[in-house]
Structures are given as C-alpha cells and as structure tokens.
Write an enzyme that holds these catalytic residues in place. Sequence first.
Site, mmCIF file in Angstrom:
data_model
loop_
_atom_site.group_PDB
_atom_site.id
_atom_site.type_symbol
_atom_site.label_atom_id
_atom_site.label_comp_id
_atom_site.label_asym_id
_atom_site.label_seq_id
_atom_site.Cartn_x
_atom_site.Cartn_y
_atom_site.Cartn_z
ATOM 1 C CG ASP A 45 -70.170 2.605 -70.845
ATOM 2 O OD1 ASP A 45 -70.459 3.590 -71.276
ATOM 3 O OD2 ASP A 45 -69.474 1.261 -71.042
ATOM 4 C CD GLU A 124 -72.991 -6.394 -76.982
ATOM 5 O OE1 GLU A 124 -74.272 -5.708 -76.425
ATOM 6 O OE2 GLU A 124 -71.782 -5.793 -76.361
ATOM 7 C CB THR A 162 -64.868 -3.373 -73.483
ATOM 8 O OG1 THR A 162 -65.547 -2.426 -74.064
ATOM 9 C CG2 THR A 162 -63.253 -3.180 -74.187
ATOM 10 N NE ARG A 166 -61.692 -7.895 -69.743
ATOM 11 C CZ ARG A 166 -62.029 -8.325 -69.077
ATOM 12 N NH1 ARG A 166 -63.844 -8.578 -68.441
ATOM 13 N NH2 ARG A 166 -61.215 -8.612 -67.956
#
Length: 268
Positions: A45, A124, A162, A166
């Site tokens: 990611d 984010e 996520t 989270r």
Amino acid sequence: MKYNVVNRGDETSVRTKDRFHELAAASGLTVDAEHPDVVVSIGGDGTMLHAFHLYADRLDRISFVGIHTGHLGFYADWKPMELETLIRHMATDTSEPIRTVKYPIIEIEISNGNTTETHLALNECTLKGVEGTLVAELRINDERFEMFRGDGICISTPTGSTGYNRSLNGAILHPSLEAVQIAEMASLNNRVYRSLGSSIVLPKHHHCDIYPKKGQKILFTLDHLNMQLTDLTSIRCMVADRKVSFVRYRPFPFWNRVREAFIGDIVE
C-alpha cells in the site's frame, strides 16, 4: 495502451517489475512515464501511496492497479504469479474505456496566514504536537465545534479508514461513501478542554477547519509524507472534487478485503 510501473525497490518487487516489462513489451504495451493510461504499483500500500502522489496532478487521465509482493494490501488486486492474466486484460481490453472504480480522496488546504497550499490525500493526514500535546480549535462549516487537546488528530478517506483511523477506534467506511472521518488521538477531557471523544464523519460539501494554538510546532503527515510546520495558521479538510480511479478487470469487493485483512477464515 501506455503504462508506467512504480515499484517498492526490494528484490521481489524489482524482479516482478522486470518480468512485467518483458511481458508487456511482448503484448504491445508501451512504457510512458509522463502520460500513462495506467500506473502499475508493485509492492504494498505504501508503494501505491507513492504512485498516487507522483501522479496526483493527473488523476482525471490516469488509473492505478496494484500488484502486491508482500502481505495483501487494500490497493493491490493482483499477485506476481498472475502477471500474464493482468497483462492480457490490459492488452486486449483497448476497444472500450478502461473498467475502473472511483474512490473519494481528501483535499487539504494548509494556511500560514500569508499563503495557502492545497494537497490531496489518498489515505489520511494527521496533526501532532512536536514538543507536547496538540492544542487546537475545530470548526465545522465555520461553526465552532470543540477545543481539542491530546496527542493529535487524524483525518481519513473511506479507503484510509482501514488504516491509522481504525487503530484510533474509528469506523470503517465503504469507499462508495463520499466522506471524510476525523478521529482523535488520546484526547484530554476536563473543565478546560472538552472534545467529543469519538470519530465524526463529514459528508461531501462539509468542511472542517483546525486552528492550532499559536506558536506550536506541528508534525503534519500526508499519507506517507511528513513535515514539520512552525507557522501553521489553519488546516481545512474536505472531500475533494476529484476522485482516484482503480482498474477493475475482475471484482474484488471491499468487504472481502476487510475480512481477509482483519478477520481471516471464519471458523464455524
């Protein structure tokens, strides 16, 4: 079709990149780092975040696809042993527009009183105090909402919900929702500082302004990037008008990703 590859740089990713180029050339695909139709991320990611920021100014013309060479990532649909299948789709599905899904991202305006910079985030952005707790006033749609004091604040996209969000007990949002989520990091609550204590979700066309206490040194992160800000006046966050496009040559439902990442096989 024109493409470019961004890879993590480890041995497995480099080997996968070389094999991808070899197969792509044999299938008639063209490498074009400046004007690709598809950007292929090979790694995890973090590699996809890097690719996103490399092409953030061209989101209306580019789609992304991920090949994961480590643990399963939320932005990676393909494995190295599936390169032939992926390239076959890329080479043969050229008569119609590329099949994609579009996900919302965050727009962040950073002001220092004299200038304003605008950035985009795929996952984010966060604010933390460098030399102590973060003290900041939050306004929602220009109305004062709370006075925050704590470790920091995290603003996430639905796909980014996520991640760091989270771990702060924020909700996981489906990426079809055009929203931003604001989560607190270890907030203090007393007679002076009162905050909600839970994450909040803002829809599109709403905005949140964060005004740090004057003179604070702020550690600001934007996805995988970070910087120290010493003269920060305010930060405004909202759902961006633009979206990010991911290639979908086959279905991979979001909730399947969530289950595989956090739950695994269900034992009855």
